[in-house]
Design a protein around this motif. Structure first.
Motif, short mmCIF file in Angstrom:
data_model
loop_
_atom_site.label_atom_id
_atom_site.label_comp_id
_atom_site.label_asym_id
_atom_site.label_seq_id
_atom_site.Cartn_x
_atom_site.Cartn_y
_atom_site.Cartn_z
N THR A 65 21.14 -56.27 -64.95
CA THR A 65 21.18 -57.60 -65.56
C THR A 65 22.39 -58.38 -65.05
O THR A 65 23.21 -58.86 -65.82
CB THR A 65 21.21 -57.51 -67.09
OG1 THR A 65 22.33 -56.71 -67.50
CG2 THR A 65 19.93 -56.91 -67.64
N VAL A 66 22.50 -58.52 -63.75
CA VAL A 66 23.57 -59.30 -63.15
C VAL A 66 23.06 -60.71 -62.90
O VAL A 66 22.04 -60.90 -62.23
CB VAL A 66 24.04 -58.69 -61.82
CG1 VAL A 66 25.18 -59.53 -61.23
CG2 VAL A 66 24.48 -57.25 -62.01
N ASP A 67 23.75 -61.70 -63.44
CA ASP A 67 23.42 -63.09 -63.15
C ASP A 67 24.39 -63.58 -62.09
O ASP A 67 25.56 -63.87 -62.38
CB ASP A 67 23.52 -63.93 -64.43
CG ASP A 67 23.00 -65.35 -64.23
OD1 ASP A 67 22.77 -65.74 -63.07
OD2 ASP A 67 22.82 -66.05 -65.24
N ASN A 73 16.78 -66.94 -64.88
CA ASN A 73 17.62 -67.86 -65.65
C ASN A 73 17.02 -69.26 -65.63
O ASN A 73 15.95 -69.50 -65.06
CB ASN A 73 19.06 -67.83 -65.15
CG ASN A 73 19.20 -68.26 -63.69
OD1 ASN A 73 18.36 -68.99 -63.16
ND2 ASN A 73 20.27 -67.82 -63.05
N ASP A 74 17.72 -70.21 -66.23
CA ASP A 74 17.20 -71.57 -66.36
C ASP A 74 17.03 -72.26 -65.02
O ASP A 74 16.27 -73.24 -64.90
CB ASP A 74 18.12 -72.40 -67.26
CG ASP A 74 18.12 -71.91 -68.69
OD1 ASP A 74 17.16 -71.21 -69.08
OD2 ASP A 74 19.08 -72.21 -69.43
N SER A 75 17.71 -71.75 -63.99
CA SER A 75 17.57 -72.31 -62.64
C SER A 75 16.44 -71.67 -61.85
O SER A 75 16.18 -72.06 -60.71
CB SER A 75 18.89 -72.15 -61.87
OG SER A 75 19.94 -72.82 -62.54
N GLY A 76 15.81 -70.65 -62.44
CA GLY A 76 14.71 -69.97 -61.78
C GLY A 76 15.13 -68.78 -60.94
O GLY A 76 14.29 -68.13 -60.31
N ALA A 77 16.43 -68.48 -60.92
CA ALA A 77 16.92 -67.34 -60.14
C ALA A 77 16.78 -66.05 -60.93
O ALA A 77 16.94 -66.03 -62.16
CB ALA A 77 18.39 -67.55 -59.76
N VAL A 78 16.49 -64.95 -60.24
CA VAL A 78 16.39 -63.65 -60.89
C VAL A 78 17.76 -63.26 -61.44
O VAL A 78 18.77 -63.31 -60.74
CB VAL A 78 15.89 -62.57 -59.91
CG1 VAL A 78 15.80 -61.21 -60.60
CG2 VAL A 78 14.54 -62.96 -59.32
N GLU A 136 7.55 -60.33 -56.48
CA GLU A 136 7.87 -58.97 -56.01
C GLU A 136 8.99 -59.01 -54.98
O GLU A 136 9.92 -58.20 -55.02
CB GLU A 136 6.62 -58.31 -55.42
CG GLU A 136 6.77 -56.82 -55.14
CD GLU A 136 7.49 -56.52 -53.83
OE1 GLU A 136 8.19 -55.48 -53.75
OE2 GLU A 136 7.37 -57.33 -52.88
N ARG A 137 8.94 -59.96 -54.05
CA ARG A 137 10.00 -60.08 -53.05
C ARG A 137 11.33 -60.47 -53.70
O ARG A 137 12.39 -59.99 -53.29
CB ARG A 137 9.60 -61.10 -51.99
CG ARG A 137 8.50 -60.62 -51.04
CD ARG A 137 8.37 -61.54 -49.84
NE ARG A 137 7.97 -62.90 -50.23
CZ ARG A 137 6.72 -63.31 -50.34
NH1 ARG A 137 5.72 -62.46 -50.08
NH2 ARG A 137 6.44 -64.55 -50.67
N SER A 138 11.25 -61.32 -54.71
CA SER A 138 12.48 -61.72 -55.41
C SER A 138 13.14 -60.53 -56.09
O SER A 138 14.37 -60.40 -56.08
CB SER A 138 12.16 -62.81 -56.45
OG SER A 138 11.70 -63.98 -55.84
N ILE A 139 12.31 -59.66 -56.69
CA ILE A 139 12.84 -58.45 -57.33
C ILE A 139 13.49 -57.54 -56.30
O ILE A 139 14.61 -57.03 -56.50
CB ILE A 139 11.72 -57.71 -58.08
CG1 ILE A 139 11.25 -58.53 -59.29
CG2 ILE A 139 12.20 -56.33 -58.54
CD1 ILE A 139 9.99 -58.01 -59.94
N ALA A 140 12.81 -57.33 -55.16
CA ALA A 140 13.35 -56.44 -54.12
C ALA A 140 14.64 -56.99 -53.53
O ALA A 140 15.58 -56.23 -53.24
CB ALA A 140 12.30 -56.23 -53.02
N ALA A 141 14.71 -58.31 -53.34
CA ALA A 141 15.94 -58.91 -52.82
C ALA A 141 17.06 -58.83 -53.85
O ALA A 141 18.23 -58.57 -53.50
CB ALA A 141 15.67 -60.37 -52.44
N TYR A 142 16.74 -59.05 -55.11
CA TYR A 142 17.72 -58.95 -56.19
C TYR A 142 18.26 -57.53 -56.29
O TYR A 142 19.48 -57.32 -56.43
CB TYR A 142 17.08 -59.38 -57.50
CG TYR A 142 17.95 -59.24 -58.72
CD1 TYR A 142 18.95 -60.17 -59.00
CD2 TYR A 142 17.78 -58.17 -59.60
CE1 TYR A 142 19.75 -60.05 -60.13
CE2 TYR A 142 18.57 -58.04 -60.73
CZ TYR A 142 19.55 -58.98 -60.99
OH TYR A 142 20.33 -58.84 -62.10
#
Length: 213
Positions: free
Chosen positions: A105-107, A58-63, A16-22
């Motif tokens: 969908t920004v990588d 992604n494959d590195s685990g980043a949102v 959830e924090r990862s989504i909010a930061a992303y």
């Protein structure tokens, strides 16, 4: 790419924090939207225990993508903040209509990142496909969304059954519109053809579903 989805109480606090930061990086830093911010996290009144999130990593685990799903039987972004986009029509309130919002969908690990990449990455098809399937699992037959006008061209290129719920408007310098996305055979076949995954929508009456990798 990994896709994760669930309600606030079922996904991990870290997710959830990862989504909010992303969302802060995409909507505040990249796109410059005026949204509630606290300590580098973007959340609003529609982020609560019944909110359903879809997250791509992604494959590195980043949102690298996120989406938010809300039932229209409770307050949601379009009904509370942007009802004018419906051109005088009462906002939908039905268990068969869900709102799709905060879709991006920004990588940020990609070599080039700009405002247009919010919807132009390869991740977009997979995230939209998963979001539609997730909404379907919760009883949705249609999605309503507030989107930048550019999403209209993207949905048309994808072959998704989508159409305007009202004329576009410029609000706070952003060109946006309300859009219907029909969860029907046209949309499902179009996304199945483009996606790396196949989601089983065949037994619509019973609500049974499965995912095939």
């Amino acid at each position: 790419m990994e896709l994760i989805y669930g309600k606030t109480m079922t996904i991990s606090p870290e997710a959830e924090r990862s989504i909010a930061a992303y969302r802060h990086k995409v909507f505040i830093e990249l796109l410059g939207w005026d949204m509630p911010v606290q300590d580098g996290f973007e959340r609003d009144q529609f982020d609560h225990e019944d909110t359903v999130y879809v997250m791509a990593r992604n494959d590195s685990g980043a949102v690298c993508g996120c989406a938010r799903l809300l039932p229209t039987t409770s307050p949601y972004l379009l009904s509370e903040v942007f009802p004018q986009l419906l051109n005088g029509v009462t906002p939908p309130c039905s268990p068969e209509v869900w709102e799709l919002s905060r879709f991006a969908t920004v990588d940020f690990s990609a070599q080039t990142t700009n405002a247009m990449s919010q919807f132009s990455s390869e991740i977009c098809v997979e995230l939209l496909h998963a979001s539609i399937h997730c909404a379907y699992q919760h009883g949705a037959k249609r999605l309503i969304t507030v989107s930048p006008l550019g999403i209209e061209r993207l949905l048309r290129r994808m072959g998704v059954h989508a159409h305007r719920a009202g004329p576009p408007m410029t609000i706070d310098g952003h060109h946006i519109y309300a859009c219907w996305i029909e969860i029907d055979e046209i949309t499902i076949k179009a996304l199945d053809a483009l996606s790396e995954k196949t989601y089983d929508f065949t037994d619509m009456a019973s609500g049974r579903h499965s995912i095939q990798d």
